[in-house]
Write a protein that holds these residues in place. Structure first.
Motif, PDB file in Angstrom:
ATOM      1  N   SER A   1      87.889 -25.554-107.770  1.00  0.00           N
ATOM      2  CA  SER A   1      86.596 -24.986-108.141  1.00  0.00           C
ATOM      3  C   SER A   1      86.060 -24.106-107.037  1.00  0.00           C
ATOM      4  CB  SER A   1      85.603 -26.118-108.428  1.00  0.00           C
ATOM      5  OG  SER A   1      85.483 -26.947-107.299  1.00  0.00           O
ATOM      6  N   ALA A   2      85.414 -23.018-107.410  1.00  0.00           N
ATOM      7  CA  ALA A   2      84.912 -22.053-106.436  1.00  0.00           C
ATOM      8  C   ALA A   2      83.715 -22.617-105.693  1.00  0.00           C
ATOM      9  CB  ALA A   2      84.532 -20.769-107.147  1.00  0.00           C
ATOM     10  N   LEU A   3      83.635 -22.309-104.400  1.00  0.00           N
ATOM     11  CA  LEU A   3      82.498 -22.692-103.578  1.00  0.00           C
ATOM     12  C   LEU A   3      81.580 -21.484-103.465  1.00  0.00           C
ATOM     13  CD1 LEU A   3      84.430 -24.641-100.806  1.00  0.00           C
ATOM     14  CD2 LEU A   3      83.011 -25.618-102.595  1.00  0.00           C
ATOM     15  N   GLN A   4      80.306 -21.687-103.762  1.00  0.00           N
ATOM     16  CA  GLN A   4      79.358 -20.586-103.842  1.00  0.00           C
ATOM     17  C   GLN A   4      78.354 -20.622-102.701  1.00  0.00           C
ATOM     18  OE1 GLN A   4      79.705 -18.167-106.041  1.00  0.00           O
ATOM     19  NE2 GLN A   4      81.481 -19.220-106.960  1.00  0.00           N
ATOM     20  N   PRO A   5      77.894 -19.452-102.255  1.00  0.00           N
ATOM     21  CA  PRO A   5      76.857 -19.414-101.216  1.00  0.00           C
ATOM     22  C   PRO A   5      75.509 -19.870-101.766  1.00  0.00           C
ATOM     23  CG  PRO A   5      77.293 -17.211-102.046  1.00  0.00           C
ATOM     24  CD  PRO A   5      78.322 -18.103-102.676  1.00  0.00           C
TER      25      PRO A   5
ATOM     26  N   PHE B   1      68.396 -19.377 -98.699  1.00  0.00           N
ATOM     27  CA  PHE B   1      68.190 -18.334 -97.699  1.00  0.00           C
ATOM     28  C   PHE B   1      66.898 -17.574 -97.993  1.00  0.00           C
ATOM     29  CE2 PHE B   1      68.517 -13.868 -96.478  1.00  0.00           C
ATOM     30  CZ  PHE B   1      68.736 -13.990 -95.109  1.00  0.00           C
ATOM     31  N   GLU B   2      66.713 -17.164 -99.235  1.00  0.00           N
ATOM     32  CA  GLU B   2      65.529 -16.371 -99.592  1.00  0.00           C
ATOM     33  C   GLU B   2      64.245 -17.157 -99.423  1.00  0.00           C
ATOM     34  OE1 GLU B   2      65.278 -13.242-100.259  1.00  0.00           O
ATOM     35  OE2 GLU B   2      67.439 -12.822-100.173  1.00  0.00           O
ATOM     36  N   SER B   3      64.282 -18.436 -99.770  1.00  0.00           N
ATOM     37  CA  SER B   3      63.046 -19.215 -99.769  1.00  0.00           C
ATOM     38  C   SER B   3      62.691 -19.782 -98.401  1.00  0.00           C
ATOM     39  CB  SER B   3      63.156 -20.367-100.773  1.00  0.00           C
ATOM     40  OG  SER B   3      64.205 -21.250-100.400  1.00  0.00           O
ATOM     41  N   SER B   4      63.685 -20.115 -97.591  1.00  0.00           N
ATOM     42  CA  SER B   4      63.392 -20.838 -96.356  1.00  0.00           C
ATOM     43  C   SER B   4      63.870 -20.144 -95.089  1.00  0.00           C
ATOM     44  CB  SER B   4      64.018 -22.250 -96.416  1.00  0.00           C
ATOM     45  OG  SER B   4      63.585 -22.951 -97.552  1.00  0.00           O
ATOM     46  N   VAL B   5      65.098 -19.626 -95.124  1.00  0.00           N
ATOM     47  CA  VAL B   5      65.715 -19.117 -93.901  1.00  0.00           C
ATOM     48  C   VAL B   5      65.217 -17.720 -93.566  1.00  0.00           C
ATOM     49  CG1 VAL B   5      67.900 -18.491 -92.817  1.00  0.00           C
ATOM     50  CG2 VAL B   5      67.744 -20.554 -94.221  1.00  0.00           C
TER      51      VAL B   5
ATOM     52  N   ASP C   1      67.795  -8.282 -90.131  1.00  0.00           N
ATOM     53  CA  ASP C   1      67.288  -7.934 -91.463  1.00  0.00           C
ATOM     54  C   ASP C   1      68.347  -7.251 -92.324  1.00  0.00           C
ATOM     55  OD1 ASP C   1      67.116  -5.809 -89.601  1.00  0.00           O
ATOM     56  OD2 ASP C   1      65.809  -4.690 -90.967  1.00  0.00           O
ATOM     57  N   THR C   2      69.471  -6.807 -91.721  1.00  0.00           N
ATOM     58  CA  THR C   2      70.503  -6.140 -92.512  1.00  0.00           C
ATOM     59  C   THR C   2      71.766  -6.980 -92.658  1.00  0.00           C
ATOM     60  OG1 THR C   2      71.368  -5.036 -90.528  1.00  0.00           O
ATOM     61  CG2 THR C   2      69.681  -3.859 -91.816  1.00  0.00           C
ATOM     62  N   LEU C   3      71.784  -8.198 -92.080  1.00  0.00           N
ATOM     63  CA  LEU C   3      72.962  -9.055 -92.211  1.00  0.00           C
ATOM     64  C   LEU C   3      73.091  -9.553 -93.645  1.00  0.00           C
ATOM     65  CD1 LEU C   3      72.846 -11.273 -88.982  1.00  0.00           C
ATOM     66  CD2 LEU C   3      74.305  -9.297 -89.440  1.00  0.00           C
ATOM     67  N   ASP C   4      74.332  -9.614 -94.126  1.00  0.00           N
ATOM     68  CA  ASP C   4      74.600 -10.106 -95.472  1.00  0.00           C
ATOM     69  C   ASP C   4      74.486 -11.627 -95.469  1.00  0.00           C
ATOM     70  OD1 ASP C   4      75.532 -10.774 -97.959  1.00  0.00           O
ATOM     71  OD2 ASP C   4      77.327  -9.517 -97.869  1.00  0.00           O
ATOM     72  N   PRO C   5      73.554 -12.206 -96.239  1.00  0.00           N
ATOM     73  CA  PRO C   5      73.395 -13.664 -96.243  1.00  0.00           C
ATOM     74  C   PRO C   5      74.494 -14.390 -97.003  1.00  0.00           C
ATOM     75  CG  PRO C   5      71.897 -12.679 -97.825  1.00  0.00           C
ATOM     76  CD  PRO C   5      72.560 -11.532 -97.108  1.00  0.00           C
TER      77      PRO C   5
ATOM     78  N   ALA D   1      80.729  -9.802 -95.024  1.00  0.00           N
ATOM     79  CA  ALA D   1      81.493  -9.371 -93.847  1.00  0.00           C
ATOM     80  C   ALA D   1      80.817  -9.695 -92.528  1.00  0.00           C
ATOM     81  CB  ALA D   1      81.734  -7.856 -93.931  1.00  0.00           C
ATOM     82  N   ASP D   2      79.694 -10.431 -92.565  1.00  0.00           N
ATOM     83  CA  ASP D   2      78.931 -10.666 -91.342  1.00  0.00           C
ATOM     84  C   ASP D   2      79.045 -12.102 -90.831  1.00  0.00           C
ATOM     85  OD1 ASP D   2      78.016  -8.051 -91.297  1.00  0.00           O
ATOM     86  OD2 ASP D   2      76.298  -8.507 -92.578  1.00  0.00           O
ATOM     87  N   THR D   3      80.113 -12.778 -91.194  1.00  0.00           N
ATOM     88  CA  THR D   3      80.254 -14.180 -90.801  1.00  0.00           C
ATOM     89  C   THR D   3      80.264 -14.347 -89.287  1.00  0.00           C
ATOM     90  OG1 THR D   3      81.587 -14.499 -92.790  1.00  0.00           O
ATOM     91  CG2 THR D   3      81.620 -16.262 -91.155  1.00  0.00           C
ATOM     92  N   ASP D   4      80.917 -13.425 -88.579  1.00  0.00           N
ATOM     93  CA  ASP D   4      80.970 -13.545 -87.119  1.00  0.00           C
ATOM     94  C   ASP D   4      79.577 -13.504 -86.494  1.00  0.00           C
ATOM     95  OD1 ASP D   4      83.662 -13.708 -87.345  1.00  0.00           O
ATOM     96  OD2 ASP D   4      84.103 -11.695 -86.599  1.00  0.00           O
TER      97      ASP D   4
END
Length: 951
Positions: free
Chosen positions: A86-90, A95-99, A123-127, A133-136
């Motif tokens: 089964s796929a694991l989803q982000p 993120f939108e509500s708390s982080v 503010d431009t990092l992909d959550p 591509a911004d995991t690092d």
């Protein structure tokens, strides 16, 4: 808020940096007052110190603040899900509500559109960490938040609830992203054997103790510090030719042709060795009697003086006649080889009694040389047997005997080499002396006397060679020796055991073709660590058929074939699956049962190279063949068996040397005549961290003992350096310490401190960088270009203390960003001098070893450093140790895709008490270690990456 990017490998290790809970990020009232109000009344300070928990208590209570305890229940379902399809989803809604609001509130001012410190805009990092591509960058953010480095103290602190909310979301998302990346990633650890693995593999395969890899160049070290990294261990065609030459020579040394060579024997009683010295004394007595024959009274007086002189003690080695107490200093020179003893064709038994001994005081200066002339052969074993005892059995001092080999051809040409692998303690008293025996491979002694076959005995240059016996004890002590026996070459059986391993007894011995098939098959199976196919055997027999007419004997032709076996990638490489690396193999794909068997053999091979640095033994191969090796209970028992085997010493030695970068100490070139330093101390410094690792591994003790423990692993020389009393002998043993921070663990060992010094003084930056890189796996960023040097020519700087110079240097804008994260760690070591000895002052000025970390945490010297690590950074250290061991075990750099597995191993280890054996066992049982042996793993093909190299 400033971030500095690191390499991807470092990103994996950073999540184990501290997770600050409320108790972590909030200092106690006592500690805060000690920092802010200086000085406080002595009575208050003393009271505060007495209320602090001990270092042992901090080790025990650190688990209560571990994030792995808090999130253990959450981690288990995620690990179980990782095996499902089964796929694991982000979790973007969280993120939108708390982080996101927290990042905007605390980070946007420094890392937003108006100001972009560290080249990062939050503010431009992909959550979406799973697909983005911004995991690092998110890994970097996780690291600095958990360590309390961000937001900077001047910018306002996150409250505990907000910090925990950020940590929880990032931890979960990074974990999920790692699982997804691992599913689709490349996990190859296809690599060549390291130099030392190759050497051990040949030793175990051939049954010989020789250094087969002596002519191979040393390995490079990866960014993580390891030599067995797959991204460095490749093989070119020219290197392949070198390996083929080494293989041929190794096999020729393992096998023999013709009759057994005759053995020569030397039997030297000290009575015979001392005869020339007694003769000199007798000559003096006769001369005195002749000179004073007309003056009896004076003759009696002078004779008494001379007799007393002949009974005097000596600073160096000396002979002693036990019947009359007469003594004479041992003498030796190379002129004319007049001290050489002639060998015999038959051995002489060691006599039951003796009346003359050679007494050997401790130290490298006193010498007892037994000269053997030019009759020692080039090959074979030299067996040296010595009967020895302690002179004084009433003291606790235990002397040790060491064997050296040497020669002196001329004033300029000479050599002296230690040839005993370890020192032998002498416990026996004179009434019951003990026998000490060394077996020395003559072919391993280098250099030999180059004129021993060309210059005649008695000429100059002298062709003679000798053995030298040394009492290597650290304390004043004496050994007495009455008999020395030398035999060479010695063979306990003929043909030797190494020959019979290859050319064993067989009913097919009379049929060359059948016997060749039998010997080649058996050898290939052991060398390639798996069953071999008929097609593979047939190809080797085709080569045998071509070689046989060119060789004088059957054995010579077989040796040529076997040389190709152990210069093949099948021997030289460790891979995920042992099948498929032969580019000429055209056999059909294996069945499922065959594939499972291949997996089992690959597991046996990977396990043995991890724990023994060598090929599997027969028990591992038998279990692999039966399919039982991978059973968890069986695998656990094999891990314990292998760690209890003496071959695990290789694992301890090579892992510790690479983990701690001990080559820094090996290459440390202290100036001559450094007070308190000698070769014996340096050897002890190198051995101490290995001995500590062995002790912790044997006891399955907590790896937190590496940070601090209430014992030290020392021998007499090192104990004296530390000021520890009542430690006698050269062997390392566990010595209890008081619960004092000054010793115990890796941080305060003389070797790790000395190798990070800059004689004649300490070096805080070197020590800090070593701590961050090797111990905490959190390397600092590299220095920027054009960094200004400390100007010692400036009189104002020259009169500063070292700490003041560092602070002054740090005030430069170009230096501030790096040094503020490095210097405080190194200053904490300042009470230790260049040789790791404790000191309270430098040049009459008291040492201030206190410092503040980037997050304003105060480190009060070494005690403060140990307290901080044990109280606040247990997760980071245990995780770093797991990562280092996993990197070594896998033989490849870790990547972000491995993060979830490494974190799961760390969590399991932490829950089970942080034992070192537990770490090893959990790594081996993990999917991280075992999945690399599955048939569908993504394995780099040798046919594309290593073209031209065929079996």
């Amino acid at each position: 808020m400033s971030f500095i990017p690191r390499t991807p490998v470092r990103l994996l290790l950073l999540p184990y940096a501290i997770v600050f809970t409320l108790s972590v990020i909030t200092l106690s009232v006592i500690t805060l007052s000690a920092i802010a109000e200086e000085p406080i009344e002595q009575q208050t300070a003393t009271s505060a110190a007495s209320q602090r928990p001990t270092l042992a208590t901090l080790k025990a209570t650190g688990w209560e603040r571990s994030r792995f305890k808090q999130h253990a229940a959450e981690m288990a379902p995620q690990l179980a899900d990782s095996a499902e399809d089964s796929a694991l989803q982000p979790n973007l809604s969280a993120f939108e509500s708390s982080v996101k609001p927290l990042l905007i509130q605390h980070c946007i001012d420094c890392h937003g559109p108006d100001n972009t410190e560290g080249n990062i805009r939050v503010d431009t990092l992909d959550p979406d960490l799973v697909n983005g591509a911004d995991t690092d960058w998110w890994s970097e953010i996780f690291a600095v938040i958990t360590k309390g480095e961000m937001p900077p103290p001047d910018e306002g602190e996150l409250n505990d609830a907000d910090r925990q909310q950020l940590i929880d979301w990032l931890s979960s998302e990074l974990h999920t992203a790692s699982i997804v990346r691992r599913r689709s990633g490349n996990h190859s650890a296809f690599r060549r054997l390291t130099r030392y693995e190759y050497n051990y593999a040949l030793q175990d395969l051939l049954g010989l103790p020789y250094d087969f890899a002596a002519d191979l160049p040393p390995e490079a070290h990866s960014d993580e510090g390891f030599e067995n990294s797959s991204n460095l261990l490749h093989l070119s065609v020219s290197q392949f030719e070198t390996y083929h030459g080494i293989a041929r020579n190794a096999l020729r040394r393992a096998t023999v042709v013709g009759d057994q060579p005759p053995t020569r024997y030397w039997g030297i009683a000290m009575k015979d060795a001392a005869a020339s010295e007694w003769s000199k004394q007798d000559k003096r007595l006769r001369q005195l009697q002749q000179d004073l024959k007309d003056d009896p009274e004076k003759l009696a007086t002078e004779l008494a003086k001379l007799q007393n002189e002949f009974r005097a003690s000596h600073n160096g080695a000396y002979y002693k006649d036990l019947m009359n107490g007469r003594t004479a200093k041992t003498e030796w020179d190379y002129h004319g080889a007049r001290f050489a003893f002639a060998p015999n064709d038959q051995p002489s038994p060691i006599p039951d009694s003796y009346d003359c001994v050679a007494v050997l005081p401790n130290g490298q200066g006193p010498r007892l040389i037994v000269e053997l002339g030019n009759q020692l052969p080039d090959e074979g074993t030299m067996r040296v047997t010595v009967r020895a005892s302690r002179v004084n059995t009433e003291t606790n001092y235990v002397p040790s005997l060491q064997l050296m080999f040497g020669w002196q051809a001329s004033n300029e040409g000479r050599a002296l080499l230690k040839v005993s692998s370890e020192d032998t303690p002498i416990y026996a008293g004179p009434d019951q002396p003990q026998i000490v025996q060394w077996d020395v491979p003559l072919s391993e002694i280098y250099p030999r006397n180059s004129v021993r076959k060309t210059s005649p005995m008695g000429a100059i240059p002298s062709p003679s060679e000798y053995i030298r016996l040394v009492n290597s004890a650290a304390s004043p002590s004496e050994i007495q020796i009455d008999y020395v026996q030398v035999a060479a070459p010695v063979y306990d059986q003929w043909p030797p055991e190494s020959h019979q391993r290859i050319f064993f007894e067989s009913n097919n011995a009379g049929d060359e073709q059948a016997y060749a098939r039998e010997t080649v098959t058996k050898f290939m199976t052991r060398a390639w660590r798996r069953p071999v196919s008929e097609a593979e055997i047939d190809r080797k027999l085709e080569l045998f058929a071509k070689m046989r007419p060119q060789c004088e004997t059957f054995e010579e032709a077989v040796v040529e074939v076997l040389a190709t076996v152990i210069s093949s990638p099948q021997f030289l490489y460790i891979t995920s699956s042992p099948k498929g690396i032969d580019p000429t193999d055209t056999e059909p794909t294996s069945s499922n049962d065959e594939s499972a068997q291949q997996v089992a053999y690959a597991l046996a091979s990977r396990l043995s190279f991890f724990l023994w640095c060598s090929i599997p033994d027969q028990e591992l191969l038998t279990l692999a063949d039966s399919g039982r090796l991978a059973e968890p209970n069986m695998l656990e028992s094999q891990i314990q068996r292998m760690l209890d085997d003496p071959r695990s010493e290789r694992f301890a030695r090579h892992f510790v040397h690479q983990w701690l970068d001990l080559q820094l100490l090996e290459f440390q070139n202290f100036k001559q005549n450094v007070r308190g330093f000698d070769p014996a101390l340096k050897d002890a410094m190198l051995e101490e961290p290995v001995a500590l690792f062995r002790q912790i591994l044997g006891d399955n003790a907590s790896v937190l003992d590496f940070l601090h423990c209430d014992y030290a692993m020392v021998n007499e020389r090192l104990a004296r350096h530390y000021g520890l009393p009542n430690v006698h002998g050269n062997h390392f043993r566990r010595v209890p310490l008081s619960d004092d921070f000054r010793r115990g663990g890796l941080l305060t060992q003389a070797g790790t401190l000395a190798m990070n010094s800059d004689w004649p003084d300490s070096h805080p930056l070197k020590r800090a960088i070593w701590l961050l890189e090797s111990v905490l796996a959190d390397p600092p960023p590299p220095p920027p270009p054009a960094v200004p040097q400390i100007d010692l020519a400036d009189p104002e700087i020259a009169k500063m203390t070292l700490k003041q110079r560092i602070e002054n240097h740090r005030n430069h804008a170009a230096c501030m960003s790096c040094h503020i994260k490095i210097d405080p760690w190194g200053v904490a070591f300042e009470n230790y001098d260049a040789l790791g000895k404790w000191r309270n002052e430098i040049n009459g000025k008291p040492i201030d070893a206190s410092s503040k970390l980037f997050n304003r945490q105060t480190l009060d010297g070494m005690e403060g450093l140990k307290r901080f690590l044990l109280q606040d950074r247990q997760d980071q250290f245990v995780g770093a140790t797991v990562s280092k061991l996993a990197t070594y075990a896998l033989g490849r750099p870790l990547s972000f895709a491995d993060r979830a597995d490494v974190e799961a191993i760390t969590a399991e280890v932490r829950r089970k008490g942080d034992g070192l054996r537990t770490i090893v066992e959990t790594i081996v049982l993990s999917d991280l270690f075992q999945s690399m042996n599955t048939p569908d793993s993504h394995v780099t093909s040798p046919t594309t990456d290593h073209q031209g190299i065929t079996p």
